[in-house]
Enzyme design. Structure first.
Site, PDB file in Angstrom:
ATOM      1  N   ASP A  88       0.671  -1.110   0.062  1.00  0.00           N
ATOM      2  CA  ASP A  88      -0.062  -0.172  -0.179  1.00  0.00           C
ATOM      3  C   ASP A  88       0.895   1.357   0.002  1.00  0.00           C
ATOM      4  O   ASP A  88       1.721   1.207   0.752  1.00  0.00           O
ATOM      5  CB  ASP A  88      -0.950  -0.065   1.297  1.00  0.00           C
ATOM      6  N   GLU A 186     -14.176  -2.200  -1.935  1.00  0.00           N
ATOM      7  CA  GLU A 186     -14.419  -2.344  -0.356  1.00  0.00           C
ATOM      8  C   GLU A 186     -15.892  -1.794   0.012  1.00  0.00           C
ATOM      9  O   GLU A 186     -15.873  -0.560  -0.217  1.00  0.00           O
ATOM     10  CB  GLU A 186     -13.288  -1.547   0.432  1.00  0.00           C
TER      11      GLU A 186
END
Length: 278
Positions: A88, A186
């Site tokens: 990330d 998500e």
């Protein structure tokens, strides 16, 4: 073929080629031992900025730094031999402009050995994704609930209901066109996630987005039940390690206070026993 049976490390083109075939299996890891466990069974091991909350006790992912991602990224790369490490990009490391994003993405890859990065954002990050991919940085995109934007979104809520549905579809098409090799969805409504999955030619990786995505990702600590007081709706617990650890620590503390540990078999004698004559 999954990462667990492959003879070579998984790379971004391998994940892209899994679209519509075998579901892509993704778990997070932040340490070498956990990366080794994940590596044996998964296609991707994600060094998520969730490490700020899971490992460092931060209230959100916003306080995570490049140095933290590099430290944990190195640890995971050492443990991942087949599954592909993806790291990330932390908050503030890529949003300013594409050049800033390239400097930090290339640093993450160079200093950890990971072959890909993940960043959050849809239409507004398409130019950055295109800039990175044109310069040799494979990008996993992330749309829907984007935790780094939690203060703007107003909490960890479902994204894509009502009028938001078309915007999310635009985000998905934008990151695909920009060159992302896959995209995380998500906390997206199940039906919308299915529509996005059908519309794209790159794999969708769901977390709280239903079973019709091309793959799934969870935070490994969540699915192992390491947190006894945290139960998101979209997490299935495959173990209750937090409860087991609590019981083990309590038993250890009781043994120490009762002087039952260490027992003789755990101690070293003052004099070694004599060896038997030959």
């Amino acid at each position: 073929m999954s990462a667990s049976t492959s003879l070579k490390p998984v790379l971004p083109p391998d994940i892209k080629a899994m679209k519509g075939n075998t579901p892509v299996v993704v778990l997070t890891a932040y340490t070498t031992p956990v990366a080794r466990l994940v590596d044996a069974h998964c296609d991707v091991v994600l060094v998520g900025d969730s490490l700020g909350m899971v490992i460092h006790g931060l209230p959100s992912t916003i306080g995570v730094t490049m140095e933290m991602m590099i430290l944990h990224g190195r640890a995971v790369v050492r443990g991942a031999k087949k599954a592909m490490p993806v790291i990330d990009m932390p908050f503030g490391s890529y949003e300013e402009n594409p050049a800033q994003a390239f400097r930090n993405a290339s640093r993450l890859m160079a200093e950890t050995g990971a072959p890909a990065v993940k960043l959050e954002g849809g239409v507004h990050m398409a130019e950055t994704i295109a800039f990175l991919t044109a310069r040799g940085v494979p990008v996993m995109a992330h749309i829907g609930l984007t935790p780094q934007a939690v203060n703007t979104l107003g909490g960890y809520k479902v994204v894509g209901r009502g009028e938001e549905a078309e915007k999310l579809m635009e985000d998905a098409r934008a990151v695909e066109a920009a060159g992302a090799f896959s995209v995380v969805l998500e906390k997206v409504p199940e039906g919308l996630a299915a529509r996005v999955t059908q519309a794209l030619t790159i794999p969708t990786i769901g977390i709280g987005a239903g079973v019709r995505c091309d793959g799934q990702v969870l935070v490994v600590d969540d699915m192992l039940g390491l947190f006894t007081d945290f139960r998101p709706k979209f997490v299935k617990r495959y173990a209750e390690l937090g409860r087991s650890a609590d019981e083990a620590i309590a038993a250890y503390a009781a043994d120490v206070r009762a002087r039952a540990f260490p027992a003789p078999e755990h101690a070293f004698p003052d004099v070694l026993p004599a060896k038997a004559p030959k």
